[in-house]
Design an enzyme around this catalytic site. Structure first.
Site, PDB file in Angstrom:
ATOM      1  CB  SER A   1      -0.939  -0.033   1.205  1.00 55.05           C
ATOM      2  OG  SER A   1      -1.821   1.079   1.187  1.00 55.05           O
TER       3      SER A   1
ATOM      4  CG  ASP B   1      -5.596  -5.645   2.402  1.00 55.62           C
ATOM      5  OD1 ASP B   1      -5.998  -6.802   2.606  1.00 55.62           O
ATOM      6  OD2 ASP B   1      -5.676  -5.075   1.305  1.00 55.62           O
TER       7      ASP B   1
ATOM      8  CG  HIS C   1      -4.564  -0.759  -0.584  1.00 66.13           C
ATOM      9  ND1 HIS C   1      -4.677  -0.506   0.763  1.00 66.13           N
ATOM     10  CD2 HIS C   1      -4.737  -2.098  -0.708  1.00 66.13           C
ATOM     11  CE1 HIS C   1      -4.915  -1.625   1.424  1.00 66.13           C
ATOM     12  NE2 HIS C   1      -4.948  -2.607   0.548  1.00 66.13           N
TER      13      HIS C   1
END
Length: 918
Positions: A33, A152, A60
């Site tokens: 990310s 995540d 992401h």
């Protein structure tokens, strides 16, 4: 054994029957990310282009922004880099990048894209891809989490590890530590490395791609007989370390876990892993944790849980009378999601009756770490994805970035470590849920488990199994209610007999039990002992010799010992006292005893051995040996001498001969005196030990009589009481541990500290202060204390403290206040202050102690104490405590109805005991 990862959404089955022309290649799934692109670029710069693996990068991305990520990464590697497309086959030596506004899965080597779920549904593309890779890609997988915020990827790495893959996280080089640290704290990461080392590890694993594919859940590796023997040795190590026998568990899963460990240590065969276990005893415990599948989920298999809620639980509740408890046992509960799911559904079924009908849910598992997490009841956002928003709002509380199960639900569940195959079962259960555990057991263990469940259930009790499980050969115990659901009801025309291991459980399993041993003859290694003895012999001696232990047992022979040692008739023995010539036995015992007592070498010269024809003269010597294993060993040497040398001391001056004989007599008297003293001391010790044994025997006889008079309550009702008491003891231990940690932190770690001048401006602060309040020296020094940060110290209590300090010049300690650290965080702190005069200037020292966690745990303990007292006082059974004098110290409400004469009689019978009578 814990439960496996739940399968994918049953509605997403459109691409499960794809046919490929070739076998899928191993996939390296990489998630990142914020800061992940930088780490990925560095990783690719060190990664060769011909590893034979396929790489998929999930980041992401903003749904409406064209990131050109494939173009950026293609400049860092000679591998082809392309944006993933729907139904695109995965090929080796290629890098695939997830497109914006998409969710991606992999199904048997084919990438499947689907639109991103609309808000407020959470978007976790890394977890989604990792979990699909673990569940549907039936070949070895590698999962990597790079820099990023939030959590995540944690659940996805857990799924990959369960499926037998390798998991890696970026180390402190990550710009944002949220994602890597979440996975590390969860304990699902095999290696923590910087990007350059990750690339080197991928290169190494690519050379073992064939072994990596054997970790697949669908792979059935063919093993020869030698591998079977090595597997037995490995499981013996695990049983010795953890006390759990995996010999009757399914070998496919066990081999997959072992092969995964072998990959981490660069080992080729099971025999190599056996050697590694011998050299590294801690590895057996790590393998034990790997064999337990610590993955589960809330409301797993929605159709099954809905059937339980609408059909099974209403039947159970409807058959209860007022005050009768609903009793549920969740076997193999893992980290507690299923137990909490059962509690939530039961509360929903009861509705307004929940306060009048007791609910008891016993949740057990082999893994202590899983039980510890289950008791806390704290779960990440990814772990509560399957909980509806309404349930999330009603039964959970949000704490920072996590969700905690409310106290109402936690109080219904009792978590305890429990071995389903050996520990006594619970009894009188309305429902037992044991899902996806039996698939790891062979037929013998499955039959034992079903026998245990039949015993534990009520006559009309229900058994819930996983989708891939059935009662099989135990159909005489259970019958299936519906074909579409794995729900069974207990048959009452068969009585199950269970075998329970009644061995006493140690309160401290980590501490070895001390036993009386008389000797030890096992050496560290034969080669070490050979080298040790050879060096000693080569340095000083050449005669025949033997190595013995403290009990004169011969361990090794050196040289020709036939003139001095010989086998005796009767039972074979290697004891030196039995093999030595009778003329040498006394002196051998004597010099070995002296060598053991003084730790110095002892010698005796000129001993005569009578043989037919001609006597033999010998010198003997005992030398203590120091060895790495701290064993008490001795080297006994025999040196044959000529008759002339033996008689040298016997010739010459008569007075000299007399002095020699007197010296020998004195030595003999001293030896005899020492032997007598030691014999007397040994007799006293033996007498004392005998008395202790007699006393212990009487106690054991008394215990045996009590056990004989007890019936099935020892195996069922007392087990429940023990479990509840263990739950309370665990929480008391946690509180004690918290106090110990607090004391250790105060004594060893610097607290946040400020130094103020006479005008209340900050002169300096320590690093702990800067780190805790997210500031630095430039923004802190010279500032007025009340104006620091967002004026977080500008409140009346703090001003009164500084005023009192200046007015009375007395130290202030223990002022408890709530300090707002940031806009979203408030901490409870204790402030200590002291005024000093240094160089004719007044300064003020301020120390800040964070006690937020301490206050939270104190409230939790008080709540648990009140709950337990209420539980005991309202129990339907009479419970009282008598002291040694017979006086009753505690009596619950049920005891008030017992007649006075019966109470006196019971007090006389059970004085000094905790009594429970129904």
């Amino acid at each position: 054994m814990n439960d496996p990862m739940p399968t994918s959404d049953p509605e997403n089955t459109a691409y499960t029957n794809l046919e490929l022309s070739k076998k899928p290649v191993p996939i390296v799934a990489i998630g990142g990310s914020a800061g992940g692109q930088q780490a990925m670029s560095e990783l690719l710069s060190f990664l060769p282009a011909d590893t034979g693996l396929a790489y998929v990068y999930i980041q992401h991305l903003s749904p409406d922004y064209d990131s050109k990520l494939d173009f950026i990464l293609s400049a860092k590697t000679p591998m082809p880099v392309q944006e993933a497309g729907h139904l695109m086959p995965v090929e080796p030596n290629r890098l695939y990048v997830i497109p914006p506004d998409k969710t991606m899965e992999v199904v048997d080597g084919v990438l499947v894209l689907s639109p991103r779920k609309p808000k407020p549904a959470p978007h976790l593309p890394i977890d989604d891809f990792f979990m699909s890779l673990a569940e549907r890609q039936k070949d070895g997988a590698i999962g990597i989490v790079l820099s990023g915020m939030a959590s995540d990827g944690t659940l996805g790495l857990k799924a990959i590890k369960v499926a037998g893959g390798i998991t890696i996280a970026q180390d402190e080089t990550a710009v944002f530590q949220g994602m890597p640290q979440s996975a590390i704290i969860e304990g699902v990461v095999d290696m923590v490395l910087p990007p350059s080392d990750i690339a080197a590890e991928l290169l190494r694993l690519s050379s073992h791609a064939d072994i990596l594919q054997l970790t697949s859940e669908s792979s059935e590796a063919l093993q020869d007989d030698s591998d079977k023997e090595d597997l037995k040795k490995i499981l013996a190590f695990v049983k010795s370390a953890a006390g759990v026998d995996f010999n009757h568990y399914k070998k496919t899963t066990i081999r997959r876990r072992i092969i995964r460990r072998m990959l981490l240590y660069k080992l080729e065969t099971l025999a190599d892993y056996v050697i590694y276990l011998k050299k590294n005893p801690m590895e057996a415990g790590i393998l034990f944790n790997d064999l337990l599948i610590n993955v589960t989920g809330f409301f797993r298999d929605p159709a099954t849980m809905e059937h339980v809620k609408k059909q099974i639980l209403p039947r159970i509740v409807g058959g209860k009378s007022a005050g009768e408890a609903v009793r549920i046992w969740v076997a193999g509960c893992s980290t507690g999601q299923e137990a909490y799911s059962m509690a939530i559904m039961t509360l929903e079924v009861l509705g307004a009756k929940a306060s009048s009908l007791p609910i008891q849910i016993f949740a057990t598992d082999l893994s202590d770490s899983a039980i510890a997490k289950a008791r806390m009841g704290v779960f990440t956002k990814g772990e509560v994805l399957d909980v509806s928003p309404a349930r999330l709002e009603r039964f959970f509380s949000k704490v920072d970035d996590h969700y905690r199960v409310n106290k109402l639900v936690r109080d219904l569940c009792v978590f305890a470590p429990h071995n389903l195959l050996s520990d006594p079962p619970f009894s009188r259960m309305d429902l037992i849920s044991c899902r996806n555990l039996l698939i790891y057991l062979d037929d013998e263990l499955q039959k034992k488990v079903f026998t245990t469940f039949h015993y534990a259930l009520k006559p009309d009790g229900y058994l819930l199994l996983g989708k891939s499980e059935s009662v099989g050969g135990s159909s005489m115990y259970f019958s299936q209610i519906e074909k579409t659901q794995k729900v069974f009801v207990r048959k009452n025309n068969t009585r199950a007999k269970i075998s329970i291991d009644m061995a006493f459980k140690s309160n401290s399993p980590s501490l070895p039990i001390k036993t009386l041993t008389t000797k030890t003859t096992e050496l560290v290694t034969v080669s070490d002992l050979d080298k040790l003895v050879d060096n000693l012999l080569l340095a000083e001696y050449v005669p025949a010799s033997v190595v013995i232990d403290q009990d004169l047992e011969i361990i090794q022979f050196r040289g020709v010992t036939s003139p001095f040692l010989q086998h005796s008739t009767g039972k074979a023995s290697l004891n030196l006292a039995k093999m030595a010539h009778p003329s040498l036995v006394f002196e051998l015992r004597n010099i070995v005893h002296k060598a053991r007592k003084t730790a110095e070498r002892q010698r005796k010269d000129g001993l005569e051995i009578s043989y037919p024809g001609k006597p033999i003269y010998v010198n003997i010597e005992a030398v203590p040996i120091t060895n790495p294993a701290n064993q008490q060993l001795f080297l006994v040497l025999f040196e044959q001498v000529s008759e002339n040398m033996a008689h040298v001391s016997r010739t010459g001056d008569t007075d000299q001969r007399h002095r020699q004989l007197e010296a020998e007599l004195t030595a003999l008297r001293q030896d005899m005196h020492s032997i007598v003293e030691e014999q007397e001391a040994s007799n006293e010790e033996l007498q004392s030990a005998n008395e202790e044994i007699v006393s212990s025997n009487e106690e054991l006889q008394s215990i045996n009589e009590e056990l004989e008079t007890s019936k099935e309550e020892i195996e069922s009702a007392n087990e429940e009481l023990q479990t509840i008491n263990q739950e309370l003891q665990n929480r008391n231990d946690q509180l004690t541990e918290s106090y110990e940690y607090s004391e250790a932190i105060l004594s060893t770690i610097n607290e946040a500290t400020l130094v103020l001048d006479e005008y209340m401006r900050i002169k300096s602060a320590n690093q702990a202060f800067y780190r805790f309040f997210s500031t630095d020296a430039e923004r802190t020094e010279g500032q007025l204390i009340y104006e620091l940060g967002n004026r977080q110290f500008d409140f009346p209590e703090f001003r009164d403290l500084l005023h009192q300090l200046g007015a009375y010049n007395a130290p202030v300690s223990g002022l408890e206040v709530n300090v707002r650290i940031s806009a979203n965080e408030q901490r409870t702190m204790v402030i200590h202050a002291r005024k000093l005069t240094l160089h004719r200037k007044q300064i003020t020292l301020l120390g800040f102690e964070d006690i937020t966690v301490h206050r939270r745990e104190q409230r939790l303990l008080n709540e648990r104490k009140q709950w337990f007292e209420k539980l005991v006082d309202n129990a339907p059974a009479m419970i009282w405590v008598c002291g040694a004098d017979g006086n009753i110290g505690f009596l619950n409400k049920a005891g008030l109805i017992l007649p006075g004469r019966l109470r006196v009689k019971a007090r006389q019978l059970f004085t000094g005991h905790f009594i429970l009578m129904t």
